[in-house]
Design a protein around this motif. Structure first.
Motif, PDB file in Angstrom:
ATOM      1  N   ALA A   1       0.834  -1.202   0.000  1.00 43.64           N
ATOM      2  CA  ALA A   1       0.000   0.000   0.000  1.00 43.64           C
ATOM      3  C   ALA A   1       0.871   1.256   0.000  1.00 43.64           C
ATOM      4  O   ALA A   1       0.600   2.211  -0.744  1.00 43.64           O
ATOM      5  N   ARG A   2       1.913   1.268   0.820  1.00 45.18           N
ATOM      6  CA  ARG A   2       2.809   2.435   0.872  1.00 45.18           C
ATOM      7  C   ARG A   2       3.490   2.631  -0.477  1.00 45.18           C
ATOM      8  O   ARG A   2       3.645   3.768  -0.954  1.00 45.18           O
ATOM      9  N   SER A   3       3.883   1.526  -1.109  1.00 48.63           N
ATOM     10  CA  SER A   3       4.519   1.624  -2.431  1.00 48.63           C
ATOM     11  C   SER A   3       3.559   2.200  -3.464  1.00 48.63           C
ATOM     12  O   SER A   3       3.950   3.021  -4.306  1.00 48.63           O
ATOM     13  N   LEU A   4       2.295   1.786  -3.422  1.00 49.35           N
ATOM     14  CA  LEU A   4       1.301   2.331  -4.354  1.00 49.35           C
ATOM     15  C   LEU A   4       1.109   3.832  -4.134  1.00 49.35           C
ATOM     16  O   LEU A   4       1.046   4.611  -5.094  1.00 49.35           O
ATOM     17  N   ILE A   5       1.018   4.225  -2.873  1.00 53.80           N
ATOM     18  CA  ILE A   5       0.803   5.637  -2.562  1.00 53.80           C
ATOM     19  C   ILE A   5       1.991   6.478  -3.024  1.00 53.80           C
ATOM     20  O   ILE A   5       1.818   7.530  -3.669  1.00 53.80           O
TER      21      ILE A   5
END
Length: 324
Positions: free
Chosen positions: A305-309
């Motif tokens: 999720a952090r990578s997507l954001i």
């Protein structure tokens, strides 16, 4: 695919699957001076500031080398690695029967000598080798803990193939580690704003991308569209695969997507109130300001999720102060 080198998808370990069924493998590993042991306890792994703590096999009591506790993780060159899954009651005052725990017992002493860390919090800081070892070890331990009995007849199962198979002692059916497919998506509208939501069970101010499990008979893309509509009422059309990584808490494979809000569908949000209690679209400037102020807490650096954001944002987002 936009997301590469995802934190928990990195590994240099050869799974060495052909060796798992070899008779006497655990005994061979115990006697091999090149074997290194990773402790797993209550879903955490033995780790220090610089990476995993990998003990020589000789440091582990011989009676702990059982099929239930020791699982083969693979090899790198001449080094071979196993996970030693310690009983959950270690570190407590009493065991499962209520009797006082012997603080001088070898496994208690072994656990006390090694710092245990949550892979969610340290995964992004581990080397590729250590990431592969830790992720596999935690996933296997979770599977064994949840599958002591046969799903067909309810009888006990025994461990085979160095931790990679369980066999029913009555009907002899074989059971293998499972992985649950899940989707996680960066939903973006026509103004290039990112949709983030707050799950009901999360700490206050925590926001992340939407996610959910794939249902039977459903494609990954269909799961993306269904989950977004169910949780927020937003309709998306174009769905593009971005990457994947294991999330062994306990057994998910997170498949990441970019999803565009359908033209003319609008961006009015209606949260379901069950899984999500709040959701909103963020501009880049708005998200950066909220993170800096501490009014939005982002998911951990180990998460996809952090990578997507940060892929949508265009770079790292520095955490701000914790909310009061």
């Amino acid at each position: 695919m936009a997301l590469t080198q995802l934190p928990l998808a990195r590994t240099t370990i050869d799974a060495d699957g052909a060796s798992r069924a070899r008779p006497g493998l655990l005994g061979e590993l115990r006697e091999d001076p090149g074997t290194r042991v990773l402790l797993v306890h209550r879903g955490q792994v033995g780790a220090g500031e610089d990476g995993l703590v990998l003990l020589p096999a000789a440091d582990v009591p011989a009676d702990a080398w059982t099929a239930e506790q020791v699982h083969y993780l693979g090899r790198e060159g001449d080094a071979r690695f196993v996970a030693l899954v310690l009983p959950g009651h270690l570190g407590s005052e009493r065991d499962l029967d209520g009797a006082p725990v012997d603080t001088d017992a070898p496994l208690v002493a072994l656990l006390a000598g090694v710092g245990m860390r949550n892979l969610r919090e340290i995964g992004d800081r581990l080397s590729d080798r250590d990431t592969g070892l830790g992720t596999t070890a935690v996933a296997l331990a979770a599977w064994h803990a949840r599958n002591p009995r046969c799903p067909r007849c309810g009888e006990a199962t025994e461990v085979l193939e160095a931790g990679w198979v369980r066999r029913c002692v009555v009907d002899h059916s074989l059971h293998y580690p499972r992985t649950d497919a899940a989707v996680i998506m960066a939903v973006v509208d026509a103004e290039d704003r990112l949709l983030l939501g707050h799950a009901a069970h999360w700490p206050e101010h925590r926001f992340s991308t939407l996610a959910g499990y794939v249902e039977p008979g459903e494609s990954l893309e269909a799961a993306v569209r269904r989950e977004v509509a169910e949780e927020t009422g937003v309709v998306v059309d174009a769905v593009r695969y971005e990457g994947s990584q294991p999330w062994p808490f306990p057994c998910s494979l997170m498949t990441a997507f970019r999803a565009d809000v359908a033209a003319g569908a609008g961006t009015e949000i209606t949260v379901d109130g069950v899984e999500l209690t709040e959701a909103r679209f963020f501009t880049r400037a708005g998200l950066a300001a909220a993170v800096a102020e501490g009014t939005v807490l982002l998911p951990s650096l180990s998460s996809i999720a952090r990578s997507l954001i940060e892929d949508w944002y265009g770079g790292p987002l520095a955490a701000g102060p914790s909310p009061a």
